[in-house]
Scaffold this motif. Structure first.
Motif, PDB file in Angstrom:
ATOM      1  N   UNK A   1      -6.484   1.943  11.023  1.00 21.23           N
ATOM      2  CA  UNK A   1      -5.763   1.839   9.759  1.00 21.23           C
ATOM      3  C   UNK A   1      -6.293   2.884   8.790  1.00 21.23           C
ATOM      4  N   UNK A   2      -5.445   3.239   7.831  1.00 20.18           N
ATOM      5  CA  UNK A   2      -5.800   4.237   6.828  1.00 20.18           C
ATOM      6  C   UNK A   2      -5.627   3.631   5.441  1.00 20.18           C
ATOM      7  N   UNK A   3      -6.639   3.794   4.593  1.00 21.43           N
ATOM      8  CA  UNK A   3      -6.542   3.387   3.199  1.00 21.43           C
ATOM      9  C   UNK A   3      -6.238   4.619   2.354  1.00 21.43           C
ATOM     10  N   UNK A   4      -5.206   4.500   1.513  1.00 18.38           N
ATOM     11  CA  UNK A   4      -4.827   5.597   0.634  1.00 18.38           C
ATOM     12  C   UNK A   4      -4.878   5.126  -0.811  1.00 18.38           C
TER      13      UNK A   4
ATOM     14  N   UNK B   1       3.440   7.549   0.908  1.00 20.77           N
ATOM     15  CA  UNK B   1       4.737   8.129   1.282  1.00 20.77           C
ATOM     16  C   UNK B   1       4.597   9.518   1.899  1.00 20.77           C
ATOM     17  N   UNK B   2       3.464  10.155   1.702  1.00 27.29           N
ATOM     18  CA  UNK B   2       3.223  11.425   2.391  1.00 27.29           C
ATOM     19  C   UNK B   2       2.950  11.200   3.872  1.00 27.29           C
ATOM     20  N   UNK B   3       2.417  10.013   4.189  1.00 25.69           N
ATOM     21  CA  UNK B   3       2.055   9.703   5.575  1.00 25.69           C
ATOM     22  C   UNK B   3       3.152   8.972   6.324  1.00 25.69           C
ATOM     23  N   UNK B   4       3.960   8.165   5.606  1.00 29.14           N
ATOM     24  CA  UNK B   4       4.897   7.281   6.295  1.00 29.14           C
ATOM     25  C   UNK B   4       6.114   7.005   5.434  1.00 29.14           C
ATOM     26  N   UNK B   5       7.154   6.527   6.077  1.00 29.40           N
ATOM     27  CA  UNK B   5       8.337   6.054   5.358  1.00 29.40           C
ATOM     28  C   UNK B   5       8.037   4.652   4.831  1.00 29.40           C
ATOM     29  N   UNK B   6       8.396   4.410   3.579  1.00 30.98           N
ATOM     30  CA  UNK B   6       8.093   3.143   2.928  1.00 30.98           C
ATOM     31  C   UNK B   6       9.369   2.611   2.289  1.00 30.98           C
ATOM     32  N   UNK B   7       9.906   1.501   2.814  1.00 32.76           N
ATOM     33  CA  UNK B   7      11.101   0.920   2.201  1.00 32.76           C
ATOM     34  C   UNK B   7      10.686  -0.085   1.128  1.00 32.76           C
TER      35      UNK B   7
END
Length: 740
Positions: free
Chosen positions: A249-252, A259-265
């Protein structure tokens, strides 16, 4: 007319600012009286105009954000009590029934203080208030007062005490209140335990930036952290932790970075930013700026936002944040244990002197059709209860062997524990026993019945048998379906579909592809995958190519050539049935297909082959292979026919085989449910088992069932995997007792 009313409020009303809320509500309406904690919840007396008292009672239904009001009861008292409104001392007598709040992420007001150079809590890593901070992980008993937490050793300074006693302050009766003058202290140590010079946070950030692996003491235990963009640092962490493939897992720092790493709905955003702050499984963006070793070969990424002040101070850059343990061991939460077990992994330790009373891993979840689908229920969620029918005995449900949780149930509440892990070594068993003992004390539940899995070799079963109490054995897949029923507050009956890796059946074989006619008291095995050998037993779970051999894949196929040295021996083993127990497992069918398609011959963690097979599936493909149901009561399905169809498509060069296989399993569920509806008239289907963590399969299955007019129940509060088994066991044991 002046009246006086006694009020009792039950639910999550301790440690969430409820008494200060009551104080403000009452004084705002000009009411006199008192409020306090006791073993059952919150007790109140209010006196004043009848209209004002009625408005007060209505206002109790709109509590602070972290509170949950389950029940309000009242009784009349003679008027004439003291003027003014007071928070009074707690009453610890009587049977304990008060609920304990889960740990909650740092609120916006505390974050403003953390970032304000003029504030006395500027950059203080333990800032909290009644609306946020540690709860369950520091509680040692109830009522929830400071002496019953691990903050008891820290005497409040005058400034903190003034806030604590000021009804106008948001830290009014905040039990973990502290500041740099009186609270816990942070220290950065080397692996040898010696303190390192400089500001601990700044030194830790420099250590991470230089490629170090850091052990970090969090809310529920230690994390192991590394800079997520540093390939060598993440690879070193993976190597030292002995975690070859399972994603980290990654903490941002914030949603912008997420949103730079993944799509977020929107539903995923709501989960990421909720006070629970779980790890949320998201669709990874192509070219996301992460080291390849973070989640090798995976199109998803687990992302979480900071949930403690210390995380906010550290997470300027994305950080890998994984449980502080060696694979297969419980998370370290005591300092001496952490240094002993993590010293070979971490080069430095960022720790503090506030004890963690209960080790609690991060929760993991994902979104399915706009709703939460739990994968691991732990920090931020536990110990919120799941409702059960009232009455019945006090039950201890011991759970499964893998992804273990236990459950204590009584008085219409089921307290499912935090994630314990796989009960496969002494350390995890000890963590399990400590957890059971703590829950028994915390919720004052003395079990009179112990529910357990039927597998005689599970450590959880052996633990149950050693209790010397009446037993309630619950078949594994019945427990899966019962967990889904309890999760949806339904008693059944339903058509239950339980697809997983393996579970001990009533006939002594390993089940895992089950259609049940079930309610909370019992079940009928109404259909299943035709059993095939499990060549080498547990070896076949670690080596999916063995399942390809068991399903009769031709020797000329690539999977056979890749494993030529052992292929003929394993085929012979399967044919003779020696060391090859029969299994109807859908999880093992996924393994066979994954091996045939060259996805994975050997796995490094449970379910890896199936996870990677899902990644290969083209979501636009709608084709499927034929499904045939043979016989009746129970019907059977030949998995070998499905594997043969996969092989034929592979040899023909069809590029969408994985998607067609997923569609076929979904069609199997719909076809089986339709057959059972004809026989029983049932129109509700409950889906459970670890296979239904696969959201592509789950979506295709639910879509197909709903198109055929079925109502579909899926999990929403506990995972469909074995983490939900203990709830199912508790629900079954309770229902059986109530129907005797």
């Amino acid at each position: 007319m002046r009246i006086r009313t006694a009020v009792r409020v039950e639910g999550v009303v301790q440690g969430v600012g409820f008494r200060p809320f009551v104080h403000g509500l009452a004084t705002g309406l000009g009411l006199a009286g008192l409020v306090g904690n006791d073993a059952r919840g919150v007790f109140i007396e209010v006196e004043g105009d009848r209209d004002a008292v009625e408005r007060f009672l209505g206002g109790l239904r709109e509590p602070p954000p972290l509170a949950v009001v389950e029940r309000i009861t009242t009784r009349a008292l003679p008027p004439g009590g003291p003027r003014g409104f007071a928070i009074v001392g707690s009453d610890a007598t009587g049977r304990r029934a008060a609920l304990v709040a889960a740990d909650s992420a740092t609120c916006d007001e505390c974050l403003r203080e953390l970032r304000d150079p003029a504030n006395r809590r500027h950059r203080y890593p333990f800032v909290n208030c009644t609306g946020c901070g540690p709860r369950f992980t520091i509680v040692t008993g109830v009522p929830y007062d400071r002496p019953n937490t691990t903050m008891a050793r820290f005497a409040m300074c005058d400034a903190c005490a003034a806030e604590y006693h000021d009804p106008a302050d948001r830290r009014f009766h905040a039990q973990p209140v502290c500041c740099p003058a009186c609270g816990p202290r942070l220290v950065l140590c080397g692996a040898d335990g010696r303190a390192l010079p400089g500001d601990p946070v700044e030194a830790a950030r420099t250590f991470l930036a230089d490629g170090g692996v850091l052990a970090l003491k969090g809310l529920g235990g230690y994390h192991l952290a590394a800079t997520a963009r540093d390939e060598s640092a993440v690879a070193a962490l993976r190597s030292r932790k002995h975690r070859e493939d399972k994603p980290f897992a990654v903490m941002v720092a914030d949603l912008v970075t997420a949103r730079l790493l993944a799509e977020v709905d929107p539903a995923e955003e709501a989960l990421l930013t909720s006070p629970r702050r779980p790890i949320v499984l998201l669709r990874r963006r192509a070219g996301a700026p992460l080291a390849g070793a973070v989640a090798p070969g995976n199109r998803s990424i687990g992302v979480m936002l900071p949930y403690t002040p210390l995380h906010h101070l550290l997470a300027a850059e994305p950080l890998v944040m994984t449980s502080g343990n060696v694979s297969d061991e419980p998370i370290a939460h005591r300092d001496e244990d952490a240094f002993a077990r993590l010293g070979a992994i971490a080069g430095a330790f960022l720790t503090h002197d506030r004890p963690i009373h209960v080790r609690t891993d991060d929760s993991v979840t994902r979104v399915f059709r706009g709703r939460e689908l739990p994968v691991r229920r732990s920090r931020g969620y536990v110990p919120a209860p799941v409702p059960l029918p009232p009455g019945g005995p006090a039950v201890l449900a011991c759970g499964a062997q893998l992804k273990n949780t236990f459950c204590l149930a009584h008085d219409g509440r089921a307290f499912v524990s935090h994630h314990i892990g796989d009960l496969e070594n002494y350390e995890t068993l000890r963590a399990y026993e400590e957890g059971v003992a703590h829950f028994r004390r915390l919720f004052a539940i003395t079990p009179s019945v112990v529910a357990h899995d039927l597998h005689p070799e599970y450590l959880s079963t052996k633990y149950a048998l050693d209790r010397g109490l009446p037993l309630a054995g619950v078949q594994h897949h019945h427990a899966h379906v019962a967990a889904c029923l309890a999760d949806n507050e339904s008693a059944g009956p339903v058509i239950g579909v339980a697809f997983d890796g393996t579970g001990y059946g009533t006939d002594g074989t390993l089940w895992g592809g089950e259609f049940l006619i079930a309610d909370l008291t019992g079940f009928e095995r109404a259909g299943h995958l035709l059993p095939v050998p499990l060549p080498g037993g547990a070896a076949a779970i670690r080596e999916p190519w063995r399942m390809a051999a068991a399903y009769g894949v031709p020797a000329g196929l690539d999977v056979a050539r890749r494993n030529a040295a052992n292929w003929d021996r394993v085929v012979a083993l399967a044919r003779r049935g020696v060391g090859s127990p029969p299994t109807s497992s859908v999880g093992r069918l996924f393994d066979a297909v994954a091996a045939v398609l060259g996805v994975r011959d050997r796995v490094g963690y449970e379910g890896q082959a199936a996870v990677e097979l899902e990644q290969r599936a083209d979501p636009g493909e709608r084709g499927a292979y034929p499904v045939r149901l043979d016989g009746d009561a129970p019907f059977t399905v030949r998995g070998a026919d499905i594997v043969a169809a996969v092989v034929a498509d592979l040899e023909a060069g069809v590029p969408v085989v994985s998607a067609r296989f997923h569609n076929t399993v979904a069609r199997l569920v719909v076809t089986g449910a339709a057959r059972l509806r004809e026989r029983t008239g049932l129109t509700t289907v409950a889906l459970s088992g670890g296979v239904f963590q696969n959201v592509l399969l789950l979506d295709r299955t639910v879509t197909g069932l709903e198109a055929e007019g079925f109502k579909v129940l899926v999990h929403r509060r506990v995972p469909p995997n074995d983490g939900g088994i203990s709830l199912g066991q508790a629900a079954v044991a309770t229902a059986r007792a109530l129907t005797r």
